[in-house]
Enzyme design. Structure first.
Site, mmCIF file in Angstrom:
data_model
loop_
_atom_site.group_PDB
_atom_site.id
_atom_site.type_symbol
_atom_site.label_atom_id
_atom_site.label_comp_id
_atom_site.label_asym_id
_atom_site.label_seq_id
_atom_site.Cartn_x
_atom_site.Cartn_y
_atom_site.Cartn_z
ATOM 1 N N GLY A 243 -20.196 6.942 3.201
ATOM 2 C CA GLY A 243 -19.269 7.505 2.404
ATOM 3 C C GLY A 243 -19.979 7.058 0.946
ATOM 4 O O GLY A 243 -20.436 6.324 0.431
ATOM 5 N N TYR A 244 -19.920 8.032 -0.240
ATOM 6 C CA TYR A 244 -20.174 8.286 -1.526
ATOM 7 C C TYR A 244 -18.568 8.363 -2.181
ATOM 8 O O TYR A 244 -19.089 9.443 -2.911
ATOM 9 C CB TYR A 244 -21.005 9.108 -1.007
ATOM 10 C CG TYR A 244 -22.092 8.558 -1.968
ATOM 11 C CD1 TYR A 244 -22.553 7.345 -1.959
ATOM 12 C CD2 TYR A 244 -22.700 9.617 -3.187
ATOM 13 C CE1 TYR A 244 -23.980 7.256 -2.782
ATOM 14 C CE2 TYR A 244 -23.650 9.054 -3.904
ATOM 15 C CZ TYR A 244 -24.549 7.944 -3.940
ATOM 16 O OH TYR A 244 -25.823 8.056 -4.689
ATOM 17 N N GLY A 245 -17.703 8.340 -2.325
ATOM 18 C CA GLY A 245 -17.062 7.946 -3.060
ATOM 19 C C GLY A 245 -17.212 6.401 -4.370
ATOM 20 O O GLY A 245 -18.172 6.238 -4.173
ATOM 21 N N ASN A 246 -15.788 6.503 -4.842
ATOM 22 C CA ASN A 246 -16.331 4.886 -6.101
ATOM 23 C C ASN A 246 -17.439 4.505 -5.668
ATOM 24 O O ASN A 246 -17.643 3.174 -6.369
ATOM 25 C CB ASN A 246 -14.643 4.736 -6.694
ATOM 26 C CG ASN A 246 -15.314 3.870 -7.612
ATOM 27 O OD1 ASN A 246 -15.895 3.847 -8.649
ATOM 28 N ND2 ASN A 246 -14.082 2.766 -7.044
ATOM 29 N N LYS B 225 0.841 -0.816 -0.220
ATOM 30 C CA LYS B 225 0.021 -0.014 -0.123
ATOM 31 C C LYS B 225 1.079 1.200 -0.091
ATOM 32 O O LYS B 225 2.421 1.142 0.655
ATOM 33 C CB LYS B 225 -1.465 -0.424 1.412
ATOM 34 C CG LYS B 225 -2.031 0.974 1.623
ATOM 35 C CD LYS B 225 -3.461 0.187 1.127
ATOM 36 C CE LYS B 225 -4.507 0.988 0.312
ATOM 37 N NZ LYS B 225 -5.755 0.197 -0.202
ATOM 38 N N GLY C 30 -18.946 3.642 -2.773
ATOM 39 C CA GLY C 30 -20.411 4.099 -1.718
ATOM 40 C C GLY C 30 -21.386 3.574 -2.993
ATOM 41 O O GLY C 30 -22.071 3.457 -3.382
HETATM 42 N N1 GLU Z 1 -7.434 0.120 -3.613
HETATM 43 C C1 GLU Z 1 -8.321 -1.311 -3.068
HETATM 44 C C2 GLU Z 1 -8.310 -2.018 -1.801
HETATM 45 O O1 GLU Z 1 -8.167 -1.525 -0.531
HETATM 46 C C3 GLU Z 1 -7.559 -2.145 -4.989
HETATM 47 C C4 GLU Z 1 -6.388 -2.368 -4.521
HETATM 48 C C5 GLU Z 1 -5.471 -3.192 -5.772
HETATM 49 O O2 GLU Z 1 -6.600 -3.075 -6.961
HETATM 50 O O3 GLU Z 1 -4.346 -3.280 -6.089
HETATM 51 O O4 GLU Z 1 -8.188 -2.952 -2.340
#
Ligand code: GLU
Length: 421
Positions: A217-220, A105, A222
């Protein structure tokens, strides 16, 4: 700022499952900390001509199962411990979804709401430049997360390709379709959430037709969870909330109406006729979490369900579309109260699963149809759900612990086969 340290949460969750598994001490110790942690500071020219230094992170938690994989967040409150927790959860996520990746991450400490498009582009490119030696299609593959989009991924892929002198679409996923993105990636996380709710409902004998849903939560995630809950499940979304506030309608908030209104006004749908405003920001969201609904979907960030409000949750199913929405204290209360939790790294594994499909397509330079993507995603999510649900029943543990057990076993086996432990 988080009151509860997400990395401590991740470690406590791991410890609990390790205990039930009677996990080998050396494996347990290795899994409590990330393998590699990078902190970078880099300079970006701002629109007013000044130069600002930004801090970025990339954590590669464990790569026993394959290259590390996981999103990148742009957030003013980003901390190393948050990124470490999210990287740990990615490790369990890719393992439970049975895709050949480890977990990673990243994040940049910045407030995207106060940055122009060109500043965001320069930050994205400078971040990639700073981590370009650590990431790569066979090393560590970023993707979108909170406040990053397919456009962010496009700039980053382009910058990496320029630095390396190759065309490398497979260094990053969640790209726009025109430069190697996968069909179906845009709403993949939400689609995966919906598949797991469908499976949970089957197990619980719950009728989803007209079931009452609240989305926090209302991003992608939500936004699409609302749409798909209506379309795919026939459910009724009675409440939605984001940082600006929360709204409610007993008859259900029609997705089309909400999205049209948002398009028109460019902000969250506060003032829509026929809806009740539950309150601004935190207050509205706090009310939303305690509504009498069948399904509650937290789809924003960590620590929204804590010891303070868990006892007031009235949903039968808690589908954790966000990463880390529930603290360990809240977890216990919810379990005791009989709330069926679909744990985060199972519930929201659809995004990384389609990211994997994108990477496979990039490497083969051969692209699939949308229906192929959906079908394969459904299979993966259904299997992952069944593995966790059965494990929980067999061992008489909560779903989160069961999910950890399934994932830990896979990662531990890979570590042993590689001769690490
Ligand atoms: N950010 C997303 C997650 O937390 C997707 C991660 C990805 O596609 O590598 O699962």
């Amino acid at each position: 700022m988080n009151e509860v340290n997400p990395f401590e949460t991740a470690q406590r969750q791991l410890d609990k499952a390790a205990d039930v598994l009677d996990l080998d001490h050396s494996v347990h110790q290795a899994l409590r900390e990330p393998m590699r942690t990078f902190i970078v500071n880099f300079q970006v020219e701002m629109d007013d001509g000044s130069t600002k230094t930004f801090k970025g992170y990339r954590v590669q938690y464990n790569d026993a199962l394959g290259p590390t994989k996981g999103g990148l967040r742009f957030h003013p409150d980003e901390t190393l411990d948050t990124v470490k927790a999210l990287a740990a959860w990615m490790t369990w996520k890719t393992a439970v979804a049975d895709i050949p990746y480890g977990g990673g991450k990243g994040g940049v400490v910045c407030d995207p709401t106060e940055l122009s498009e060109s500043e965001l582009e320069r930050i994205s490119r400078a971040y990639v430049c700073a981590v370009s030696d650590f990431i790569g299609p066979e090393k560590d593959i970023p993707a979108p997360d909170v406040y990053t989009t397919s456009q962010t991924m496009a700039w980053m892929m382009d910058e990496f390709s320029k630095i390396k002198g190759v065309n490398a679409p497979d260094v990053i996923t969640g790209k726009p379709i025109g430069i190697g993105g996968s069909l179906g990636r845009g709403d993949a996380t939400a689609r995966g959430v919906i598949y797991t709710i469908r499976e949970a409902a089957k197990e619980l004998g719950m009728n989803l037709d007209g079931a009452r849903v609240a989305v926090q939560g209302y991003g992608n995630v939500g936004f699409h969870a609302h749409k798909l809950a209506e379309e795919q499940l026939g459910a009724k979304v009675v409440a939605i909330g984001d940082a600006e506030g929360a709204i409610y309608s007993d008859d259900g908030l029609k997705h089309k109406k909400i999205s049209n209104n948002m398009k028109e006004h460019g902000v969250f749908a506060k003032d829509i006729e026929g809806t009740e405003f539950l309150g601004d920001g935190d207050k509205g969201n706090a009310e939303l979490l305690e509504l009498p609904v069948d399904i509650l979907i937290p789809a924003a960030i960590e620590n929204v369900l804590t010891a303070k409000n868990a006892d007031h949750v009235r949903a039968e199913v808690l589908a954790e579309a966000a990463n880390g929405p529930t603290t360990p204290e809240a977890d216990e209360i919810l379990y005791e109260n009989g709330v069926y939790i679909i744990p985060d790294f199972l519930c929201n594994a659809g995004g990384v699963t389609v990211s994997y499909f994108e990477w496979v397509q990039n490497r083969n330079r051969y692209y699939w149809s949308k229906s192929e993507v959906y079908e394969r995603l459904d299979k993966k999510m259904t299997k992952a759900f069944a593995d966790v649900h059965e494990r929980a029943r067999e061992e008489d543990v909560d779903n989160r612990t069961a999910a950890y057990m399934v994932s830990i076993e896979k990662v531990a086996e890979a570590m042993k086969l590689r001769g690490w432990v």
